[in-house]
Scaffold this motif. Structure first.
Motif, PDB file in Angstrom:
ATOM      1  N   LEU A 246       0.847  -1.204   0.000  1.00 21.77           N
ATOM      2  CA  LEU A 246       0.000   0.000   0.000  1.00 21.77           C
ATOM      3  C   LEU A 246       0.878   1.249   0.000  1.00 21.77           C
ATOM      4  CD1 LEU A 246      -2.855  -0.848   2.543  1.00 21.77           C
ATOM      5  CD2 LEU A 246      -2.907  -0.966   0.038  1.00 21.77           C
ATOM      6  N   THR A 247       0.515   2.216  -0.842  1.00 22.26           N
ATOM      7  CA  THR A 247       1.286   3.456  -0.950  1.00 22.26           C
ATOM      8  C   THR A 247       0.534   4.662  -0.392  1.00 22.26           C
ATOM      9  OG1 THR A 247       0.458   3.812  -3.204  1.00 22.26           O
ATOM     10  CG2 THR A 247       2.532   2.593  -2.968  1.00 22.26           C
ATOM     11  N   ASP A 248      -0.616   4.431   0.261  1.00 22.04           N
ATOM     12  CA  ASP A 248      -1.380   5.531   0.854  1.00 22.04           C
ATOM     13  C   ASP A 248      -0.518   6.287   1.862  1.00 22.04           C
ATOM     14  OD1 ASP A 248      -4.599   4.777   0.308  1.00 22.04           O
ATOM     15  OD2 ASP A 248      -3.216   3.076   0.294  1.00 22.04           O
ATOM     16  N   GLU A 249      -0.535   7.615   1.770  1.00 21.49           N
ATOM     17  CA  GLU A 249       0.206   8.420   2.749  1.00 21.49           C
ATOM     18  C   GLU A 249      -0.432   8.338   4.124  1.00 21.49           C
ATOM     19  OE1 GLU A 249       3.093   9.870   2.613  1.00 21.49           O
ATOM     20  OE2 GLU A 249       3.379   9.221   0.543  1.00 21.49           O
ATOM     21  N   LYS A 250      -1.759   8.221   4.158  1.00 16.90           N
ATOM     22  CA  LYS A 250      -2.469   8.043   5.420  1.00 16.90           C
ATOM     23  C   LYS A 250      -2.948   6.604   5.479  1.00 16.90           C
ATOM     24  CE  LYS A 250      -6.292   9.774   8.249  1.00 16.90           C
ATOM     25  NZ  LYS A 250      -7.432  10.723   8.313  1.00 16.90           N
ATOM     26  N   LEU A 251      -2.516   5.866   6.475  1.00 16.98           N
ATOM     27  CA  LEU A 251      -2.846   4.454   6.557  1.00 16.98           C
ATOM     28  C   LEU A 251      -4.351   4.255   6.697  1.00 16.98           C
ATOM     29  CD1 LEU A 251      -1.673   1.583   6.698  1.00 16.98           C
ATOM     30  CD2 LEU A 251      -1.702   1.812   9.197  1.00 16.98           C
ATOM     31  N   PRO A 252      -4.970   3.515   5.775  1.00 15.27           N
ATOM     32  CA  PRO A 252      -6.419   3.282   5.833  1.00 15.27           C
ATOM     33  C   PRO A 252      -6.808   2.479   7.071  1.00 15.27           C
ATOM     34  CG  PRO A 252      -5.526   2.743   3.668  1.00 15.27           C
ATOM     35  CD  PRO A 252      -4.356   2.916   4.585  1.00 15.27           C
ATOM     36  N   TYR A 253      -8.086   2.519   7.420  1.00 17.00           N
ATOM     37  CA  TYR A 253      -8.597   1.798   8.577  1.00 17.00           C
ATOM     38  C   TYR A 253      -8.664   0.308   8.263  1.00 17.00           C
ATOM     39  CZ  TYR A 253     -11.861   0.179  12.159  1.00 17.00           C
ATOM     40  OH  TYR A 253     -12.467  -0.500  13.191  1.00 17.00           O
ATOM     41  N   GLN A 254      -8.053  -0.510   9.114  1.00 14.28           N
ATOM     42  CA  GLN A 254      -8.055  -1.964   8.992  1.00 14.28           C
ATOM     43  C   GLN A 254      -7.851  -2.419   7.537  1.00 14.28           C
ATOM     44  OE1 GLN A 254     -11.754  -3.236  10.875  1.00 14.28           O
ATOM     45  NE2 GLN A 254     -10.704  -3.429  12.839  1.00 14.28           N
ATOM     46  N   PRO A 255      -6.707  -2.094   6.943  1.00 14.95           N
ATOM     47  CA  PRO A 255      -6.499  -2.431   5.533  1.00 14.95           C
ATOM     48  C   PRO A 255      -6.499  -3.933   5.257  1.00 14.95           C
ATOM     49  CG  PRO A 255      -4.453  -1.698   6.556  1.00 14.95           C
ATOM     50  CD  PRO A 255      -5.546  -1.410   7.533  1.00 14.95           C
TER      51      PRO A 255
END
Length: 380
Positions: A298-307
């Motif tokens: 995952l490259t999201d700058e903000k870590l998603p909820y329960q990825p």
């Protein structure tokens, strides 16, 4: 003379705790379909038939189905033991099985009258002799060679082959499961291969230079070593994330008359489930859901909820989840780059020093050395 070159089936292997029984049955069925169409004179398996020295009943049943079908097609199967196989178990009832076209080179010569198994075929140009050389270490053959000490794996292979007095005027094929190198140049390895503790178990191809083709096993990526006639066929399935970009195939070898280079072709294999690496933001990756085995970054700058919980719903065979963004890259840069070493003892010694603030004793070092040696023996 046309034959299939296979190796490293690793039947019974798991991928991140996922059973690969369905994938292995499917890929062996596809290989047999090719065999039924092309009708090779033999199928050669260069070691590591099973993933463990004591395979499960389920794993044995999978391989039994393969060899029974090959026998129905009238195609002989030649195989050797690899470092993952038990030579004694693999060679059980081998003399009876030869009547059904299954030739097994499980054990190395132990007595003066023992020799490597030799299987000869004939075509319009005469004999083609297959020599079955099981996985060996120098210590395995010291007694039969009358050597108190062998300096290297290369010397051990050279001398065990010289003992056979092979007629080089005929066409000869060696089936071997070793780590071959060409003048020190190593083949490309994968993460799914066994790494030996402090070992230098390479065999230089000069030891097998008199063979018209060497069907190699042990390395999981298809490639040749030095010359095309010295070839690793690779695994029929991807057994680690590091192999996600590999193209798995059946190697088909055709030998013409003596002195002509072998014709080498490959037939693509199509697994029930592939091994993939996917990178991107969670939202876009969720749209790519599939049943393949996947490693996701995952490259999201903000870590998603329960990825992980979200991903597992659309990727039921998720192998691993990694995060790669500005924060993780910064953390990696801040970490002191470790000094790489091939010796696990040195690595643990530095770890011990860092944790305890003092060096370990010689007795503690010897205990760990013994543990590492026992682990290696179990893996082999």
């Amino acid at each position: 003379m046309k034959f299939f070159h296979l190796s490293d089936l690793h039947i019974g292997k798991q991928l991140h705790f996922y059973s690969l029984k369905e994938e292995q049955e499917g890929i062996l069925k596809e290989i047999l379909s090719y065999a039924e169409e092309i009708k090779p004179q033999a199928i050669v398996i260069a070691g590591d038939v099973y993933d463990k020295s004591v395979p499960s009943g389920e794993a044995v049943a999978v391989f039994d189905g393969f060899i029974r079908k090959a026998a129905e097609l009238g195609i002989p199967v030649l195989l050797i033991s690899g470092n993952h196989d038990s030579p004694e178990r693999l060679e059980f009832a081998s003399s009876l099985l030869e009547k059904q076209g299954l030739y097994i080179g499980g054990n190395l010569p132990q007595r003066e009258e023992d020799h490597l198994k030799k299987v000869a075929f004939q075509d319009e140009w005469g004999n083609v002799c297959f020599w079955l050389l099981p996985f060996l270490k120098p210590v395995y053959v010291r007694e039969i060679l009358g050597e108190e000490e062998l300096s290297s794996y290369t010397e051990a292979v050279e001398k065990i082959l010289k003992r056979e007095e092979i007629d080089v005027k005929e066409r000869n094929v060696l089936v071997s499961h070793q780590f071959f190198t060409a003048a020190g140049k190593e083949p490309v390895r994968s993460a799914s291969e066994t790494v030996y503790v402090g070992g230098t178990g390479n065999v230089d191809i000069s030891a097998v230079k008199d063979f018209d083709y060497v069907a190699m096993g042990h390395i999981h990526k298809a490639q040749f070593v030095g010359e095309e006639r010295f070839r690793y066929c690779g695994t029929p399935l991807k057994y680690s994330v590091s192999e996600s970009e590999d193209e798995k195939s059946v190697t088909v070898v055709t030998l013409g008359k003596k002195g002509e280079p072998p014709l080498i072709e490959t037939l693509p294999l199509h697994p029930v489930r592939n091994v993939l690496c996917i990178a991107g933001e969670l939202k876009e990756i969720m749209e790519l859901g599939c049943k393949d085995y996947v490693s996701i970054t995952l490259t999201d700058e903000k870590l998603p909820y329960q990825p992980r919980e979200q991903l597992i719903r659309v990727f039921p065979n998720l192998l691993e989840l990694k995060i790669d963004n500005t924060r993780t890259k910064t953390q990696l840069k801040e970490l002191k780059e470790p000094q790489l070493t091939e010796d696990p003892l040195q690595m643990f010694g530095k770890f011990y020093q860092e944790i305890h603030g003092s060096s370990w004793t010689e007795k503690e070092r010897d205990i760990l050395q013994e543990m590492l040696e026992r682990i290696q023996e179990v893996e082999e």
